[in-house]
Design a protein around this motif. Structure first.
Motif, short mmCIF file in Angstrom:
data_model
loop_
_atom_site.label_atom_id
_atom_site.label_comp_id
_atom_site.label_asym_id
_atom_site.label_seq_id
_atom_site.Cartn_x
_atom_site.Cartn_y
_atom_site.Cartn_z
N ALA A 11 0.83 -1.21 0.00
CA ALA A 11 0.00 0.00 0.00
C ALA A 11 0.87 1.26 0.00
O ALA A 11 0.58 2.23 -0.70
CB ALA A 11 -0.93 -0.01 1.21
N GLN A 12 1.94 1.23 0.79
CA GLN A 12 2.85 2.38 0.83
C GLN A 12 3.55 2.55 -0.51
O GLN A 12 3.75 3.67 -0.97
CB GLN A 12 3.89 2.20 1.93
CG GLN A 12 3.49 2.80 3.24
CD GLN A 12 4.66 2.80 4.21
OE1 GLN A 12 5.59 2.01 4.10
NE2 GLN A 12 4.61 3.72 5.16
N LEU A 13 3.93 1.45 -1.14
CA LEU A 13 4.59 1.51 -2.45
C LEU A 13 3.66 2.13 -3.48
O LEU A 13 4.08 2.98 -4.26
CB LEU A 13 5.02 0.12 -2.91
CG LEU A 13 5.60 0.05 -4.34
CD1 LEU A 13 6.87 0.87 -4.43
CD2 LEU A 13 5.84 -1.39 -4.73
N GLU A 14 2.38 1.74 -3.43
CA GLU A 14 1.41 2.28 -4.39
C GLU A 14 1.25 3.79 -4.20
O GLU A 14 1.25 4.55 -5.17
CB GLU A 14 0.07 1.58 -4.20
CG GLU A 14 -0.95 1.93 -5.25
CD GLU A 14 -2.23 1.13 -5.09
OE1 GLU A 14 -3.27 1.63 -5.54
OE2 GLU A 14 -2.17 0.03 -4.52
N ARG A 15 1.15 4.24 -2.95
CA ARG A 15 1.02 5.69 -2.69
C ARG A 15 2.30 6.43 -3.06
O ARG A 15 2.25 7.52 -3.63
CB ARG A 15 0.68 5.92 -1.22
CG ARG A 15 -0.76 5.59 -0.88
CD ARG A 15 -1.13 6.10 0.50
NE ARG A 15 -0.32 5.53 1.56
CZ ARG A 15 -0.63 4.43 2.25
NH1 ARG A 15 -1.73 3.78 1.97
NH2 ARG A 15 0.15 4.00 3.20
N THR A 21 4.86 9.86 -9.48
CA THR A 21 4.32 10.12 -10.81
C THR A 21 3.80 11.54 -10.93
O THR A 21 4.04 12.23 -11.92
CB THR A 21 3.20 9.11 -11.14
OG1 THR A 21 3.73 7.79 -11.01
CG2 THR A 21 2.67 9.30 -12.55
N VAL A 22 3.09 12.01 -9.89
CA VAL A 22 2.59 13.38 -9.89
C VAL A 22 3.76 14.36 -9.92
O VAL A 22 3.74 15.37 -10.63
CB VAL A 22 1.67 13.63 -8.67
CG1 VAL A 22 1.36 15.10 -8.50
CG2 VAL A 22 0.40 12.81 -8.79
N ASP A 24 6.80 13.85 -11.11
CA ASP A 24 7.41 13.82 -12.45
C ASP A 24 6.58 14.59 -13.46
O ASP A 24 7.13 15.31 -14.30
CB ASP A 24 7.58 12.37 -12.92
CG ASP A 24 8.67 11.64 -12.15
OD1 ASP A 24 9.47 12.32 -11.47
OD2 ASP A 24 8.71 10.41 -12.23
N LEU A 25 5.27 14.45 -13.40
CA LEU A 25 4.40 15.17 -14.33
C LEU A 25 4.50 16.67 -14.11
O LEU A 25 4.52 17.45 -15.07
CB LEU A 25 2.95 14.70 -14.18
CG LEU A 25 1.98 15.23 -15.20
CD1 LEU A 25 2.40 14.82 -16.60
CD2 LEU A 25 0.58 14.75 -14.91
N PHE A 26 4.56 17.09 -12.85
CA PHE A 26 4.74 18.52 -12.55
C PHE A 26 6.04 19.04 -13.16
O PHE A 26 6.06 20.10 -13.78
CB PHE A 26 4.73 18.75 -11.04
CG PHE A 26 5.07 20.15 -10.66
CD1 PHE A 26 4.14 21.16 -10.75
CD2 PHE A 26 6.36 20.47 -10.22
CE1 PHE A 26 4.46 22.47 -10.41
CE2 PHE A 26 6.69 21.77 -9.89
CZ PHE A 26 5.74 22.76 -9.98
N ASN A 27 7.12 18.28 -12.98
CA ASN A 27 8.41 18.70 -13.56
C ASN A 27 8.34 18.79 -15.08
O ASN A 27 8.84 19.74 -15.69
CB ASN A 27 9.51 17.73 -13.14
CG ASN A 27 9.90 17.89 -11.69
OD1 ASN A 27 9.62 18.91 -11.06
ND2 ASN A 27 10.54 16.87 -11.15
N LEU A 28 7.71 17.80 -15.70
CA LEU A 28 7.59 17.79 -17.15
C LEU A 28 6.78 18.98 -17.66
O LEU A 28 7.18 19.66 -18.61
CB LEU A 28 6.94 16.48 -17.61
CG LEU A 28 6.79 16.30 -19.11
CD1 LEU A 28 8.16 16.21 -19.76
CD2 LEU A 28 5.97 15.07 -19.41
N LEU A 29 5.67 19.27 -17.00
CA LEU A 29 4.84 20.41 -17.42
C LEU A 29 5.55 21.74 -17.17
O LEU A 29 5.41 22.68 -17.95
CB LEU A 29 3.49 20.38 -16.71
CG LEU A 29 2.54 19.26 -17.17
CD1 LEU A 29 1.30 19.23 -16.29
CD2 LEU A 29 2.18 19.43 -18.62
N SER A 30 6.31 21.83 -16.07
CA SER A 30 7.06 23.06 -15.80
C SER A 30 8.07 23.33 -16.91
O SER A 30 8.20 24.46 -17.39
CB SER A 30 7.79 22.96 -14.46
OG SER A 30 6.87 22.85 -13.40
N VAL A 31 8.79 22.30 -17.32
CA VAL A 31 9.76 22.46 -18.40
C VAL A 31 9.05 22.77 -19.71
O VAL A 31 9.50 23.62 -20.49
CB VAL A 31 10.64 21.20 -18.53
CG1 VAL A 31 11.48 21.23 -19.79
CG2 VAL A 31 11.53 21.06 -17.31
N ALA A 32 7.91 22.10 -19.96
CA ALA A 32 7.18 22.33 -21.21
C ALA A 32 6.66 23.76 -21.31
O ALA A 32 6.53 24.30 -22.41
CB ALA A 32 6.01 21.35 -21.31
#
Length: 129
Positions: A11-15, A21-22, A24-32
């Motif tokens: 359960a901890q691994l899933e969270r 993932t969130v 990483d997506l924030f970093n990707l959108l910031s760079v974009a």
């Protein structure tokens, strides 16, 4: 990679993986968003240049305003001893237990005036046996 440290509990691994993932997506959108803005308008360059004082040259160390505000407040909460990591890395000591002050003399709270657990002559006057 950081989330893999939680592999002991599913359960901890899933969270943790979802949080990573969130992030990483924030970093990707910031760079974009910011990278094309910088390429087109040099906005970040001009913003950074406006934030620095004129007397700072290339490669010169500069203490920013946030550090000047936060340092006095953090010094009241945390007494840092920058030699701990160096001494442990070089093998001078095995643990950092010897660096925690127990008794501070003269009401001054720093590592020059505080005694550690290993000091046997705490509070003794110089020249008095």
């Amino acid at each position: 990679i950081v989330s893999m440290g939680q592999m002991g509990d599913g359960a901890q691994l899933e969270r943790a993986f979802a949080g990573a993932t969130v992030h990483d997506l924030f970093n990707l959108l910031s760079v974009a968003i910011l990278f094309p803005l910088e390429i087109i308008s040099h906005y970040l360059y001009h913003l950074t240049k406006a934030m620095l004082p004129d007397n700072v040259k290339d490669g010169e160390a500069w203490s920013g305003p946030i550090k000047k505000i936060v340092s006095p407040l953090s010094d009241k909460i945390l007494k840092s001893n920058k030699d701990v990591i160096k001494d442990i890395a070089t093998g001078k000591v095995e643990s950092c237990d010897t660096y925690y002050p127990v008794l501070c003399l003269d009401g001054i709270e720093d590592y020059k005036h505080c005694a550690s657990k290993c000091d046997t002559d705490v509070g003794e006057e110089v020249g008095v046996d």
